[in-house]
Motif scaffolding. Structure first.
Motif, PDB file in Angstrom:
ATOM      1  N   LEU A 282      35.732  26.968  28.233  1.00 56.32           N
ATOM      2  CA  LEU A 282      34.927  27.783  28.769  1.00 56.32           C
ATOM      3  C   LEU A 282      35.044  27.651  30.402  1.00 56.32           C
ATOM      4  O   LEU A 282      35.006  28.742  31.169  1.00 56.32           O
ATOM      5  CB  LEU A 282      33.374  27.682  28.559  1.00 56.32           C
ATOM      6  N   THR A 283      35.151  26.591  30.845  1.00 58.68           N
ATOM      7  CA  THR A 283      35.236  26.064  32.264  1.00 58.68           C
ATOM      8  C   THR A 283      36.360  26.744  32.816  1.00 58.68           C
ATOM      9  O   THR A 283      36.460  27.457  33.942  1.00 58.68           O
ATOM     10  CB  THR A 283      35.085  24.722  32.524  1.00 58.68           C
ATOM     11  N   VAL A 284      37.514  26.802  32.231  1.00 63.34           N
ATOM     12  CA  VAL A 284      38.798  27.250  32.594  1.00 63.34           C
ATOM     13  C   VAL A 284      38.826  28.787  32.657  1.00 63.34           C
ATOM     14  O   VAL A 284      39.264  29.406  33.719  1.00 63.34           O
ATOM     15  CB  VAL A 284      39.909  26.740  31.622  1.00 63.34           C
ATOM     16  N   VAL A 285      38.023  29.519  31.642  1.00 65.51           N
ATOM     17  CA  VAL A 285      37.813  30.829  31.761  1.00 65.51           C
ATOM     18  C   VAL A 285      37.110  30.974  32.900  1.00 65.51           C
ATOM     19  O   VAL A 285      37.281  31.832  33.708  1.00 65.51           O
ATOM     20  CB  VAL A 285      37.214  31.435  30.439  1.00 65.51           C
ATOM     21  N   ALA A 286      35.974  30.450  33.275  1.00 63.27           N
ATOM     22  CA  ALA A 286      35.023  30.782  34.435  1.00 63.27           C
ATOM     23  C   ALA A 286      35.821  30.539  35.846  1.00 63.27           C
ATOM     24  O   ALA A 286      35.987  31.413  36.438  1.00 63.27           O
ATOM     25  CB  ALA A 286      33.934  29.906  34.506  1.00 63.27           C
ATOM     26  N   VAL A 287      36.791  29.439  35.784  1.00 64.78           N
ATOM     27  CA  VAL A 287      37.450  29.318  37.039  1.00 64.78           C
ATOM     28  C   VAL A 287      38.482  30.258  37.231  1.00 64.78           C
ATOM     29  O   VAL A 287      38.648  30.708  38.350  1.00 64.78           O
ATOM     30  CB  VAL A 287      38.122  27.792  36.938  1.00 64.78           C
ATOM     31  N   VAL A 288      39.283  30.699  36.093  1.00 61.48           N
ATOM     32  CA  VAL A 288      40.302  31.604  36.289  1.00 61.48           C
ATOM     33  C   VAL A 288      39.484  32.890  36.722  1.00 61.48           C
ATOM     34  O   VAL A 288      40.295  33.611  37.746  1.00 61.48           O
ATOM     35  CB  VAL A 288      40.985  31.857  35.129  1.00 61.48           C
ATOM     36  N   GLY A 289      38.574  33.386  36.159  1.00 61.42           N
ATOM     37  CA  GLY A 289      37.692  34.663  36.516  1.00 61.42           C
ATOM     38  C   GLY A 289      37.310  34.561  38.037  1.00 61.42           C
ATOM     39  O   GLY A 289      37.618  35.619  38.690  1.00 61.42           O
ATOM     40  N   LEU A 290      36.761  33.541  38.434  1.00 62.87           N
ATOM     41  CA  LEU A 290      36.260  33.378  39.722  1.00 62.87           C
ATOM     42  C   LEU A 290      37.311  33.596  40.690  1.00 62.87           C
ATOM     43  O   LEU A 290      37.382  34.125  42.072  1.00 62.87           O
ATOM     44  CB  LEU A 290      35.475  32.067  39.763  1.00 62.87           C
ATOM     45  N   ALA A 291      38.409  32.560  40.521  1.00 64.58           N
ATOM     46  CA  ALA A 291      39.651  32.548  41.379  1.00 64.58           C
ATOM     47  C   ALA A 291      40.149  33.847  41.552  1.00 64.58           C
ATOM     48  O   ALA A 291      40.517  34.431  42.655  1.00 64.58           O
ATOM     49  CB  ALA A 291      40.630  31.531  40.818  1.00 64.58           C
ATOM     50  N   GLY A 292      40.414  34.577  40.494  1.00 65.40           N
ATOM     51  CA  GLY A 292      40.959  35.931  40.438  1.00 65.40           C
ATOM     52  C   GLY A 292      40.140  36.970  41.210  1.00 65.40           C
ATOM     53  O   GLY A 292      40.519  37.744  41.882  1.00 65.40           O
ATOM     54  N   ALA A 293      38.775  36.905  41.113  1.00 67.57           N
ATOM     55  CA  ALA A 293      37.845  37.847  41.709  1.00 67.57           C
ATOM     56  C   ALA A 293      38.049  37.401  43.203  1.00 67.57           C
ATOM     57  O   ALA A 293      38.172  38.572  44.167  1.00 67.57           O
ATOM     58  CB  ALA A 293      36.444  37.824  41.389  1.00 67.57           C
ATOM     59  N   LEU A 310      43.475  49.440  45.202  1.00 65.76           N
ATOM     60  CA  LEU A 310      42.693  49.586  43.985  1.00 65.76           C
ATOM     61  C   LEU A 310      43.203  48.645  42.617  1.00 65.76           C
ATOM     62  O   LEU A 310      42.461  48.180  41.806  1.00 65.76           O
ATOM     63  CB  LEU A 310      42.662  51.152  43.463  1.00 65.76           C
ATOM     64  N   ALA A 311      44.421  48.404  42.824  1.00 64.41           N
ATOM     65  CA  ALA A 311      44.972  47.726  41.614  1.00 64.41           C
ATOM     66  C   ALA A 311      44.469  46.093  41.980  1.00 64.41           C
ATOM     67  O   ALA A 311      43.892  45.688  40.838  1.00 64.41           O
ATOM     68  CB  ALA A 311      46.699  47.763  41.606  1.00 64.41           C
ATOM     69  N   TYR A 312      44.226  45.788  42.909  1.00 63.07           N
ATOM     70  CA  TYR A 312      43.962  44.415  43.256  1.00 63.07           C
ATOM     71  C   TYR A 312      42.278  44.367  43.179  1.00 63.07           C
ATOM     72  O   TYR A 312      41.882  43.440  42.616  1.00 63.07           O
ATOM     73  CB  TYR A 312      44.070  44.040  44.870  1.00 63.07           C
ATOM     74  N   SER A 313      41.756  45.625  43.329  1.00 60.50           N
ATOM     75  CA  SER A 313      40.218  45.787  43.157  1.00 60.50           C
ATOM     76  C   SER A 313      40.137  45.666  41.525  1.00 60.50           C
ATOM     77  O   SER A 313      39.060  44.974  40.905  1.00 60.50           O
ATOM     78  CB  SER A 313      39.832  47.221  43.377  1.00 60.50           C
ATOM     79  N   THR A 314      40.905  46.198  40.869  1.00 57.64           N
ATOM     80  CA  THR A 314      40.850  45.993  39.217  1.00 57.64           C
ATOM     81  C   THR A 314      40.731  44.722  38.810  1.00 57.64           C
ATOM     82  O   THR A 314      39.991  44.000  38.020  1.00 57.64           O
ATOM     83  CB  THR A 314      41.920  46.752  38.706  1.00 57.64           C
ATOM     84  N   MET A 315      41.879  43.774  39.419  1.00 57.44           N
ATOM     85  CA  MET A 315      41.875  42.310  39.234  1.00 57.44           C
ATOM     86  C   MET A 315      40.796  41.685  39.449  1.00 57.44           C
ATOM     87  O   MET A 315      40.159  40.885  38.776  1.00 57.44           O
ATOM     88  CB  MET A 315      43.216  42.043  39.977  1.00 57.44           C
ATOM     89  N   SER A 316      40.126  42.063  40.800  1.00 54.48           N
ATOM     90  CA  SER A 316      38.816  41.550  41.229  1.00 54.48           C
ATOM     91  C   SER A 316      37.872  41.550  40.311  1.00 54.48           C
ATOM     92  O   SER A 316      36.843  40.559  39.742  1.00 54.48           O
ATOM     93  CB  SER A 316      38.419  41.811  42.396  1.00 54.48           C
ATOM     94  N   GLN A 317      37.468  42.887  39.591  1.00 49.07           N
ATOM     95  CA  GLN A 317      36.401  43.198  38.980  1.00 49.07           C
ATOM     96  C   GLN A 317      36.757  42.495  37.490  1.00 49.07           C
ATOM     97  O   GLN A 317      35.690  42.074  36.953  1.00 49.07           O
ATOM     98  CB  GLN A 317      36.333  44.772  38.614  1.00 49.07           C
ATOM     99  N   LEU A 318      37.993  42.644  37.007  1.00 47.01           N
ATOM    100  CA  LEU A 318      37.992  41.699  35.628  1.00 47.01           C
ATOM    101  C   LEU A 318      37.732  40.401  36.000  1.00 47.01           C
ATOM    102  O   LEU A 318      37.478  39.566  34.867  1.00 47.01           O
ATOM    103  CB  LEU A 318      39.616  41.937  35.160  1.00 47.01           C
ATOM    104  N   GLY A 319      38.168  39.800  36.988  1.00 44.62           N
ATOM    105  CA  GLY A 319      37.744  38.512  37.377  1.00 44.62           C
ATOM    106  C   GLY A 319      36.262  38.125  37.020  1.00 44.62           C
ATOM    107  O   GLY A 319      35.764  36.984  36.334  1.00 44.62           O
ATOM    108  N   PHE A 320      35.229  39.017  37.477  1.00 48.47           N
ATOM    109  CA  PHE A 320      34.063  38.781  37.225  1.00 48.47           C
ATOM    110  C   PHE A 320      33.420  38.975  35.879  1.00 48.47           C
ATOM    111  O   PHE A 320      32.889  38.251  35.384  1.00 48.47           O
ATOM    112  CB  PHE A 320      33.058  40.104  37.983  1.00 48.47           C
ATOM    113  N   MET A 321      34.430  39.762  35.115  1.00 47.55           N
ATOM    114  CA  MET A 321      34.453  39.732  33.481  1.00 47.55           C
ATOM    115  C   MET A 321      34.643  38.409  32.887  1.00 47.55           C
ATOM    116  O   MET A 321      33.776  38.002  32.028  1.00 47.55           O
ATOM    117  CB  MET A 321      35.056  40.907  32.772  1.00 47.55           C
ATOM    118  N   PHE A 322      35.914  37.901  33.317  1.00 52.29           N
ATOM    119  CA  PHE A 322      36.012  36.601  32.868  1.00 52.29           C
ATOM    120  C   PHE A 322      35.151  35.546  33.267  1.00 52.29           C
ATOM    121  O   PHE A 322      34.744  34.572  32.421  1.00 52.29           O
ATOM    122  CB  PHE A 322      37.449  36.164  33.494  1.00 52.29           C
ATOM    123  N   LEU A 323      34.591  35.731  34.512  1.00 48.62           N
ATOM    124  CA  LEU A 323      33.528  34.675  34.868  1.00 48.62           C
ATOM    125  C   LEU A 323      32.172  34.900  33.989  1.00 48.62           C
ATOM    126  O   LEU A 323      31.859  33.887  33.466  1.00 48.62           O
ATOM    127  CB  LEU A 323      33.140  34.988  36.334  1.00 48.62           C
TER     128      LEU A 323
END
Length: 626
Positions: A282-293, A310-323
């Motif tokens: 779980l911690t790894v998922v959150a860290v990956v998401g936050l780092a990506g955002a 916009l492509a980097y924006s998608t990666m950022s928003q997906l980072g919030f989902m992983f977080l």
């Protein structure tokens, strides 16, 4: 309608086959045929959703057996589709947003000479995504997973006569394969432990947890996460996503909003009970998401190509989902996924309008003032930007900022503080795009023409969803997505730590306004010359942001320099050592064979001499042995 859910996959699959086989005869009707197939699929999924909502919450998992897939002796594997709140929500996104993107694409691809092939690939892409989200076991899910990867390769490289498109398709295919191998290893470990791929066996059912040791759960979860990181373009397997913009814009919208990149989030949320067994996972998922955002947010600020930003924006928003998924708020992650599907599809398709109206021009340094020639596109892009920025009462506020509020109440201060920084950057980068492309003085030559009514109509529907879906999904009694998802992903438990909800809302609004204000301060019309010349004045900073912190360049160096030199060394070893040994044995045999004629001359005296030499050698050997 639940029993007919298999048709939701079969119809676009059949349409794909017809379009690919008879597309040349269908001509321009291929687009309408493909869109009708997606609309029919959406109608079936909507009917299944209504049927599901009429059932009691504990009965909202229905299994539909479509056919027998594999039979080996007494063993049999069936194609079972799972209709539950999570899978039907994902199917609604795929078919609903996918239908609107298909409709838009009819106008966008009007001048392309191969509409049958294009829409065949689009239908096939959606069919495989539906297989992925409706599968009742990990094996069928993996079939859809690989099918989605194949279709992304075909669609990104659709204009294969353009070198950048061909390279982008190969890059996407190879990069995501790295994640796919990890996913396959995860499934292998899963089979060794459970002896099954069935969701109920692996994930438990009706609230029961699977019997599994923490170490095994960690191993499986991290391998599944590896697959999710590749498909959802998270660090460090994100490098294919910006380059994938070389494909047609409707493809970008489909990949970013409704299909491929959401697959990773879905996989993590579907497998959440395995992740929850392991605190490490779980911690790894959150860290990956936050780092990506954070990484993607800052990288977006350095892009002048609107679609790459916009492509980097998608990666950022997906980072919030992983977080959110890593913090245990799976339902909120899916809420953001749904809202994001509306506003990201809208943003990509409006950028497609810009390209359509300006003959593929997409560099914001050569745009400016577009709102005069393209008022519809400016207004629709603005709606998407408002939704993404997180301003109330629009979607991003009720979905993205809800993650930060829950993180604060759970006492995850690091997640709240860094996530809030990511939210500020989100408002900054999307406001930057609007100010530089649509406001100020015109920087392009001639006049841009507005998109046709056929291309604008689906955008209006997406704009309504982008602005208000978040509020409807969060607050209205009939639309509370988190409540609907509870039987699958569990209850979202809100803590009581940190500031009050009212204080967090105030902070969120201030941060969003600060992001927009920073963008206005830097990119307002009178500063156009200043920000356009920024790379000349600050080449270091512009280079870091423009090259997304040089990670892609690092990969290119590793593969292009270290990898090539390593391959050259292996080729030398193969040529010199392996081939040398084999060739040496051959040469030795040839050399030894050269002596044969000496003894095979037919002369009796030479044979007698040979016998004598042989006998002497044997006697000498016997004497030595003794």
């Amino acid at each position: 309608m639940i029993d007919l859910i298999g048709l939701a996959i079969a119809i676009p699959l059949l349409a794909a086959a017809v379009n690919m086989l008879f597309g040349a005869r269908l001509g321009r009707w291929a687009g309408w045929f493909a869109t009708a197939a997606m609309a029919a699929s959406f109608a079936i999924v909507l009917g299944a959703l209504l049927d599901l909502m009429s059932l009691a919450a504990e009965d909202r998992t229905q299994i539909v057996t479509v056919a027998e897939w594999i039979r080996a002796g007494a063993a049999s594997v069936a194609i079972d589709l799972r209709v539950d709140p999570l899978s039907i929500t994902m199917a609604m996104v795929v078919t609903g947003v996918g239908s609107l993107i298909h409709l838009y694409a009819i106008g966008y691809m009007d001048h392309d000479p191969r509409p049958g092939r294009f829409f065949g690939y689009m239908n096939l892409f959606c069919a495989f995504m539906l297989v992925l989200v409706l599968a009742n076991d990990f094996l069928l899910l993996y079939l859809g997973w690989e099918g989605v990867g194949l279709c992304s390769y075909l669609l990104i490289g659709f204009w294969s006569d353009r070198p950048e498109a061909a390279r982008a398709a190969k890059k996407a295919f190879i990069t995501t394969r790295v994640g796919d191998v990890l996913l396959m290893l995860g499934l292998f470990v899963m089979w060794l432990h459970f002896g099954s791929f069935d969701f109920d066996t692996v994930l438990g059912h009706e609230g029961s947890l699977p019997e599994i040791a923490t170490g095994t759960a960690t191993a499986i979860s991290l391998l599944l996460l590896g697959g999710a990181v590749g498909k959802s373009a998270q660090l460090p397997l994100h490098v294919w996503l910006p380059d994938a913009m070389a494909g047609p814009t409707p493809v970008s919208a489909l990949i970013h909003a409704a299909t491929m990149v959401t697959a990773g989030v879905y996989l993590v949320v579907r497998s959440h009970v395995l992740f929850e067994v392991s605190e490490v996972a779980l911690t790894v998922v959150a860290v990956v998401g936050l780092a990506g955002a954070l990484y993607a947010g800052f990288s977006s600020l350095g892009q002048y190509d609107m679609k790459r930003a916009l492509a980097y924006s998608t990666m950022s928003q997906l980072g919030f989902m992983f977080l959110a998924a890593g913090l245990g708020f799976s339902a909120v992650a899916i809420s953001l996924l749904v809202a994001h599907a509306f506003y990201k599809a809208l943003l990509f398709l409006t950028s497609g309008n810009v390209m359509h109206g300006l003959h593929d021009e997409i560099d914001v340094r050569r745009l400016g003032g577009l709102r005069r020639d393209m008022p519809w596109t400016a207004a629709l892009f603005g709606a998407g930007a408002l939704a993404l920025s997180g301003l109330p009462p629009f979607s991003g506020f009720f979905t993205k900022d809800a993650i930060l509020e829950l993180a604060s109440h759970a006492g995850d201060v690091w997640a709240y503080v860094l996530g809030s920084l990511g939210a500020l950057v989100s408002a900054w980068y999307i406001a930057r795009l609007y100010f530089t492309a649509f406001m100020g003085d015109q920087r392009y030559e001639g006049r841009a023409h507005e998109a046709s009514p056929l291309m604008r109509a689906p955008l209006v529907v997406l704009a309504i969803g982008a602005l208000f879906a978040g509020a409807w999904l969060t607050f209205t009694p009939e639309g509370r997505l988190a409540t609907f998802l509870e039987p699958v992903v569990g209850v979202v438990e809100e803590g009581h730590a940190g500031p009050t909800t009212q204080a967090l809302i105030a902070i969120s609004i201030v941060l969003t306004l600060a992001g927009i204000a920073i963008a206005w301060r830097l990119y307002r019309p009178r500063n156009a010359e200043r920000w356009i010349s920024f790379p000349d004045r600050e080449p270091g900073m512009a280079g870091v942001l423009g090259h997304a912190f040089y990670i892609d360049d690092l990969y290119a160096w590793v593969v292009g320099t270290v990898g090539l030199r390593g391959a050259a060394g292996l080729a030398w070893f193969d040529r010199t050592v392996v081939d040398g040994a084999v060739n040496g044995v051959g040469r030795l045999a040839v050399w030894a064979a050269g002596f044969a004629p000496i003894w095979q001359s037919g002369k009796v005296r030479r044979y007698a001499l040979s016998f004598l030499a042989g006998g002497a050698a044997l006697l000498l050997y016997a004497a030595v042995r003794v």
